[in-house]
Design a protein around this motif. Structure first.
Motif, PDB file in Angstrom:
ATOM      1  N   PHE A  49       0.831  -1.209   0.000  1.00  0.00           N
ATOM      2  CA  PHE A  49       0.000   0.000   0.000  1.00  0.00           C
ATOM      3  C   PHE A  49       0.867   1.261   0.000  1.00  0.00           C
ATOM      4  CE2 PHE A  49      -2.099   3.337   2.517  1.00  0.00           C
ATOM      5  CZ  PHE A  49      -3.238   3.556   1.742  1.00  0.00           C
ATOM      6  N   LEU A  50       1.964   1.226   0.799  1.00  0.00           N
ATOM      7  CA  LEU A  50       2.848   2.390   0.886  1.00  0.00           C
ATOM      8  C   LEU A  50       3.868   2.448  -0.248  1.00  0.00           C
ATOM      9  CD1 LEU A  50       3.660   2.478   4.728  1.00  0.00           C
ATOM     10  CD2 LEU A  50       2.078   3.955   3.469  1.00  0.00           C
ATOM     11  N   GLY A  51       4.016   1.333  -0.944  1.00  0.00           N
ATOM     12  CA  GLY A  51       5.008   1.295  -2.019  1.00  0.00           C
ATOM     13  C   GLY A  51       6.426   1.172  -1.500  1.00  0.00           C
ATOM     14  N   CYS A  52       6.599   0.404  -0.431  1.00  0.00           N
ATOM     15  CA  CYS A  52       7.931   0.209   0.145  1.00  0.00           C
ATOM     16  C   CYS A  52       8.131  -1.272   0.427  1.00  0.00           C
ATOM     17  CB  CYS A  52       8.093   1.034   1.429  1.00  0.00           C
ATOM     18  SG  CYS A  52       7.002   0.503   2.776  1.00  0.00           S
ATOM     19  N   VAL A 106       8.016   7.357  11.143  1.00  0.00           N
ATOM     20  CA  VAL A 106       7.095   7.329  10.018  1.00  0.00           C
ATOM     21  C   VAL A 106       6.669   8.763   9.730  1.00  0.00           C
ATOM     22  CG1 VAL A 106       5.136   6.910  11.570  1.00  0.00           C
ATOM     23  CG2 VAL A 106       4.912   6.381   9.139  1.00  0.00           C
ATOM     24  N   LYS A 107       6.636   9.124   8.467  1.00  0.00           N
ATOM     25  CA  LYS A 107       6.230  10.475   8.089  1.00  0.00           C
ATOM     26  C   LYS A 107       4.745  10.677   8.387  1.00  0.00           C
ATOM     27  CE  LYS A 107       9.672  10.811   4.376  1.00  0.00           C
ATOM     28  NZ  LYS A 107       9.878  10.945   2.920  1.00  0.00           N
ATOM     29  N   THR A 108       4.400  11.909   8.736  1.00  0.00           N
ATOM     30  CA  THR A 108       3.012  12.217   9.085  1.00  0.00           C
ATOM     31  C   THR A 108       2.067  11.882   7.938  1.00  0.00           C
ATOM     32  OG1 THR A 108       3.733  13.988  10.558  1.00  0.00           O
ATOM     33  CG2 THR A 108       1.440  14.030   9.852  1.00  0.00           C
ATOM     34  N   ALA A 109       2.464  12.199   6.690  1.00  0.00           N
ATOM     35  CA  ALA A 109       1.617  11.916   5.532  1.00  0.00           C
ATOM     36  C   ALA A 109       1.372  10.416   5.400  1.00  0.00           C
ATOM     37  CB  ALA A 109       2.254  12.466   4.262  1.00  0.00           C
ATOM     38  N   GLU A 110       2.430   9.616   5.610  1.00  0.00           N
ATOM     39  CA  GLU A 110       2.275   8.158   5.535  1.00  0.00           C
ATOM     40  C   GLU A 110       1.386   7.656   6.662  1.00  0.00           C
ATOM     41  OE1 GLU A 110       6.365   6.494   3.440  1.00  0.00           O
ATOM     42  OE2 GLU A 110       6.343   6.811   5.604  1.00  0.00           O
ATOM     43  N   LYS A 116      -1.034   9.234   8.190  1.00  0.00           N
ATOM     44  CA  LYS A 116      -2.433   9.567   7.918  1.00  0.00           C
ATOM     45  C   LYS A 116      -3.044   8.589   6.921  1.00  0.00           C
ATOM     46  CE  LYS A 116      -2.215  14.517   8.989  1.00  0.00           C
ATOM     47  NZ  LYS A 116      -2.298  15.894   8.441  1.00  0.00           N
ATOM     48  N   ARG A 117      -2.257   8.195   5.925  1.00  0.00           N
ATOM     49  CA  ARG A 117      -2.743   7.210   4.953  1.00  0.00           C
ATOM     50  C   ARG A 117      -3.014   5.861   5.635  1.00  0.00           C
ATOM     51  NH1 ARG A 117       1.181   6.405   0.206  1.00  0.00           N
ATOM     52  NH2 ARG A 117      -0.601   5.191  -0.573  1.00  0.00           N
ATOM     53  N   GLU A 157      -7.933   7.077  18.634  1.00  0.00           N
ATOM     54  CA  GLU A 157      -6.752   6.296  18.270  1.00  0.00           C
ATOM     55  C   GLU A 157      -5.876   7.089  17.306  1.00  0.00           C
ATOM     56  OE1 GLU A 157      -5.832   1.723  16.749  1.00  0.00           O
ATOM     57  OE2 GLU A 157      -7.751   2.679  16.297  1.00  0.00           O
ATOM     58  N   SER A 158      -6.499   7.747  16.339  1.00  0.00           N
ATOM     59  CA  SER A 158      -5.758   8.538  15.355  1.00  0.00           C
ATOM     60  C   SER A 158      -5.062   9.720  16.005  1.00  0.00           C
ATOM     61  CB  SER A 158      -6.707   9.036  14.250  1.00  0.00           C
ATOM     62  OG  SER A 158      -7.281   7.954  13.551  1.00  0.00           O
ATOM     63  N   ASP A 159      -5.770  10.419  16.900  1.00  0.00           N
ATOM     64  CA  ASP A 159      -5.189  11.580  17.576  1.00  0.00           C
ATOM     65  C   ASP A 159      -3.965  11.179  18.396  1.00  0.00           C
ATOM     66  OD1 ASP A 159      -7.107  13.197  16.468  1.00  0.00           O
ATOM     67  OD2 ASP A 159      -8.338  13.334  18.293  1.00  0.00           O
TER      68      ASP A 159
END
Length: 286
Positions: A33-36, A51-55, A57-58, A69-71
């Protein structure tokens, strides 16, 4: 005291792993999914890399994580990227494989440490340290000694961890560079001072004559109260091993309990150390 960077990163990794498991996904599926590579996902979940914030959030969207949980995970990601570790001043003197341990040490609630034939860093007197580094032919001992002294500040925290050491009797007879009563006496007197000064530091001696089938190699159990996963640290000649598998963790706890059951109580250890000090002071042979 707030958690260190590594502590929060490990906590975030644990949260990501739990969220992935709850979503019924494998590390490979997340990697696709992340392409790694799957290895990167494993490192993120173990806290080895951030882990990058953008990753993140995805991933939260992919896992269907709730708001609370997300917060929590976003806050952990933010703080772990900005907060520095307590003992970062002499990090260049610390091997890379040991930095996770030293970063997490101040954030622990309890540390249980067993050492058969050596005095561990936080308990070493300066005489012991200098002799050890000199015998190891270290060119510049200054940063190493400063780091050892810096680590000892964990005992002076407002809320220090409960730090319990079991030391094999051989640790007082195998001094760096061989039989050196002066070094041994300085080390024993230093331990007696630590015992008097720090109520959360417990030292127990494991005598030679205890009835045990064997003693394990050195290990340390580190426990946390901030959500960081408890783990075992085992040092070896090529580096260090971090173990947090639940079943393996319990095996080490059982080993600790056997050692603790055979070791001297705190007041008996003090008497034992005082007797050793008298022997070393008189210049007796080991």
């Amino acid at each position: 005291m707030p958690s260190t960077v590594t502590s929060r990163r490990k906590q975030l990794g644990n949260e990501i792993r739990r969220a992935r498991s709850a979503a019924g996904m494998t590390q490979q599926e997340v990697a696709d999914f992340l392409g790694c590579g799957q290895g990167k996902v494993n490192k993120i979940e173990s806290g080895a890399v951030s882990v990058k914030t953008a990753e993140l959030k995805r991933l939260l969207e992919l896992f269907g994580a709730g708001k609370a949980e997300s917060d929590l995970m976003l806050e952990l990601a933010s703080s772990s990227s900005t907060q520095r570790g307590q003992w970062s001043g002499y990090r260049s003197a610390i091997p890379q494989w040991f930095r996770t341990f030293t970063d997490l040490e101040p954030a622990a609630t309890e540390v249980l440490s067993w050492h058969g034939e050596r005095i561990p860093g936080p308990l070493q007197s300066e005489h012991y340290m200098l002799t050890q580094f000199t015998e190891d032919r270290v060119a510049d001992v200054t940063p190493l000694v400063r780091n050892r002294l810096d680590r000892r500040k964990v005992f002076d925290l407002d809320r220090p961890p409960y730090y319990r050491f079991i030391l094999g009797e051989g640790a007082f007879h195998r001094m760096p560079g061989g039989a050196q009563p002066a070094v041994a006496l300085d080390q024993v007197e230093h331990l007696l001072q630590l015992e008097r000064r720090y109520p959360r530091v417990f030292v127990h001696v494991l005598p030679f004559d205890v009835r045990l089938p064997f003693v394990p190699n050195d290990f340390t159990i580190m426990r946390f109260g901030d959500g960081t996963k408890d783990f075992i640290f085992v040092e070896h000649v090529a580096g260090g091993l971090y173990i947090d598998d639940d079943q393996d963790f319990e095996l080490f706890v059982d080993a600790w309990d056997r050692l603790r059951g055979a070791a001297l109580e705190r007041h008996d250890t003090v008497d034992h150390l005082r007797a050793l000090a008298d022997r070393f002071r008189a210049g007796m042979d080991f």
